[in-house]
Design an enzyme around this catalytic site. Structure first.
Site, PDB file in Angstrom:
ATOM      1  N   ARG A 100       6.869  53.404 -14.710  1.00 28.00           N
ATOM      2  CA  ARG A 100       6.856  51.930 -15.150  1.00 28.00           C
ATOM      3  C   ARG A 100       5.649  51.308 -14.349  1.00 28.00           C
ATOM      4  O   ARG A 100       5.794  51.512 -12.917  1.00 28.00           O
ATOM      5  CB  ARG A 100       8.054  51.266 -14.708  1.00 28.00           C
ATOM      6  N   CYS A 256      15.124  41.998 -25.323  1.00 30.18           N
ATOM      7  CA  CYS A 256      15.236  43.033 -24.385  1.00 30.18           C
ATOM      8  C   CYS A 256      15.720  42.775 -22.855  1.00 30.18           C
ATOM      9  O   CYS A 256      15.975  43.861 -22.171  1.00 30.18           O
ATOM     10  CB  CYS A 256      13.765  43.875 -24.289  1.00 30.18           C
TER      11      CYS A 256
HETATM   12  N1   CP Z   1      14.167  45.531 -20.719  1.00 33.99           N
HETATM   13  C1   CP Z   1      13.957  46.070 -19.548  1.00 33.99           C
HETATM   14  O1   CP Z   1      13.061  47.097 -19.707  1.00 33.99           O
HETATM   15  O2   CP Z   1      14.867  45.849 -18.408  1.00 33.99           O
HETATM   16  P1   CP Z   1      14.405  46.162 -17.068  1.00 33.99           P
HETATM   17  O3   CP Z   1      12.917  45.321 -16.761  1.00 33.99           O
HETATM   18  O4   CP Z   1      15.168  45.644 -16.430  1.00 33.99           O
HETATM   19  O5   CP Z   1      14.193  47.543 -16.827  1.00 33.99           O
HETATM   20  N1  NVA Z   2       7.140  41.809 -21.596  1.00 36.33           N
HETATM   21  C1  NVA Z   2       8.083  41.955 -20.795  1.00 36.33           C
HETATM   22  C2  NVA Z   2       9.297  43.157 -21.109  1.00 36.33           C
HETATM   23  C3  NVA Z   2      10.111  43.299 -19.768  1.00 36.33           C
HETATM   24  C4  NVA Z   2      11.239  44.264 -20.070  1.00 36.33           C
HETATM   25  C5  NVA Z   2       7.452  42.391 -19.376  1.00 36.33           C
HETATM   26  O1  NVA Z   2       6.478  43.134 -19.295  1.00 36.33           O
HETATM   27  O2  NVA Z   2       7.675  41.952 -18.327  1.00 36.33           O
END
Ligand code: CP
Ligand code: NVA
Length: 304
Positions: A100, A256
């Site tokens: 991530r 989400c």
């Molecule tokens: N929706 C999602 O990716 O949640 P987190 O940021 O908590 O992983």
């Molecule tokens: N668009 C949001 C999604 C979080 C899961 C972000 O990148 O923060």
């Protein structure tokens, strides 16, 4: 499938297979095979996470593997060691990596230099794992996404909307994005996407009109915290009861998460649709287990 870096690079058949296998793993939870036995998968996170981290750690364990969480501050990456060097080290010691981070290019480069299966757990450009979980949720709740109108209200050019647009391109459902003009996908992106079934409108009511699925996400994504002025443009794009009155009678609402109540969604709507939204969150586990199983298969023919 060697990596999962984006929805863009998937095809309809692969998406269908992943959703089918996710549903199967969900139905057989606690009784399925453990194809990650003996494997160590690292998780490199340079942004916060609740759902993604927990679902991957639990999923890897349930498939017999060992998850190793590495926040950027735990490793030399946080002190400036290049991603390609990090990749070449982890590629020699671990069986797969979940990342991530900010730049999509970093995930692509990790995959290239590590040689091990690499999964995009969210970048600024895509959130593929989330979209697969969302599709599983739509299948469970509505039977299929085929012949459905899917609306997305909010930021028209975020990781979530970009991944949704590629999903619509591959799967052919009608995707209507309601967003402020300043946060709409640029013409150059839409030209590359080349998907007549994706409609962009500045009228949220038009996007939601007759929709079976109403999707939203935060207005300010991770990494954009200094862009508070963004919120000023998004007031009319809140998912609330008045907007949902335009939707199909049997509609579902997806988010989400994390959610910011009274910003992109009201408390009332979030709580009224909480069962679906938290089923969607749980489905991260099942969808990602299907991804892990698909990627782990390549180790069956090489080192153990
Ligand atoms: N929706 C999602 O990716 O949640 P987190 O940021 O908590 O992983
Ligand atoms: N668009 C949001 C999604 C979080 C899961 C972000 O990148 O923060």
């Amino acid at each position: 499938m060697k990596h999962l870096l984006s929805i863009e690079e998937l095809d309809a058949g692969t998406i269908h297979n992943l959703i089918h296998n996710a549903a199967d793993l969900k139905a057989r939870r606690g009784h399925h095979e453990k194809p990650l036995a003996g494997q160590t998968w690292s998780l490199i996170f340079t942004k916060s996470s609740t759902r993604t981290r927990v679902s991957f750690e639990v999923g890897i364990r349930e498939l017999g593997g060992f998850p190793m969480f590495l926040s950027k501050n735990d490793i030399q990456l946080g002190r400036g060691e290049p991603i390609r060097d990090t990749a070449r080290v982890l590629g020699r010691m671990t069986h797969g990596c979940i990342i991530r981070t900010f730049a999509q290019q970093d995930v692509v480069e990790f995959a290239q230099y590590s040689g091990i299966p690499t999964i995009n757990a969210l970048t600024d450009e895509e959130h593929p794992c989330q979209i697969l979980a969302d599709l599983l949720t739509i299948q469970e709740k509505l039977g299929s996404w085929e012949q459905k109108k899917i609306a997305f209200i909010g930021d028209g050019f975020s990781n979530m909307t970009i991944s949704w647009m590629w999903a619509a391109k591959h799967l052919g459902f009608a995707l209507h994005i309601g967003c402020p003009a300043a946060y709409a996908p640029p013409a150059s992106f839409l030209a590359t996407l080349d998907a007549p079934n994706v409609t962009i409108t500045q009228e949220p009511a038009e996007a939601v009109n007759g929709a079976h699925v109403i999707n939203t996400d935060v207005w300010i994504s991770m990494g954009q915290e200094d862009q508070k002025e963004k919120e000023l443009a998004f007031g009319p794009y809140q998912v609330n009861d008045a907007l949902l009155a335009k939707a199909a009678t049997d509609h579902i609402v997806l988010h989400c998460l994390p959610a910011y109540r009274e910003k992109e969604i009201t408390e009332q709507v979030l709580e009224a649709h909480a069962e679906t939204i938290f089923q969607q969150a749980e489905n991260r586990l099942h969808a990602q287990k299907a991804i892990l199983v698909a990627l782990a298969q390549q180790w069956a023919f090489s080192l153990s």
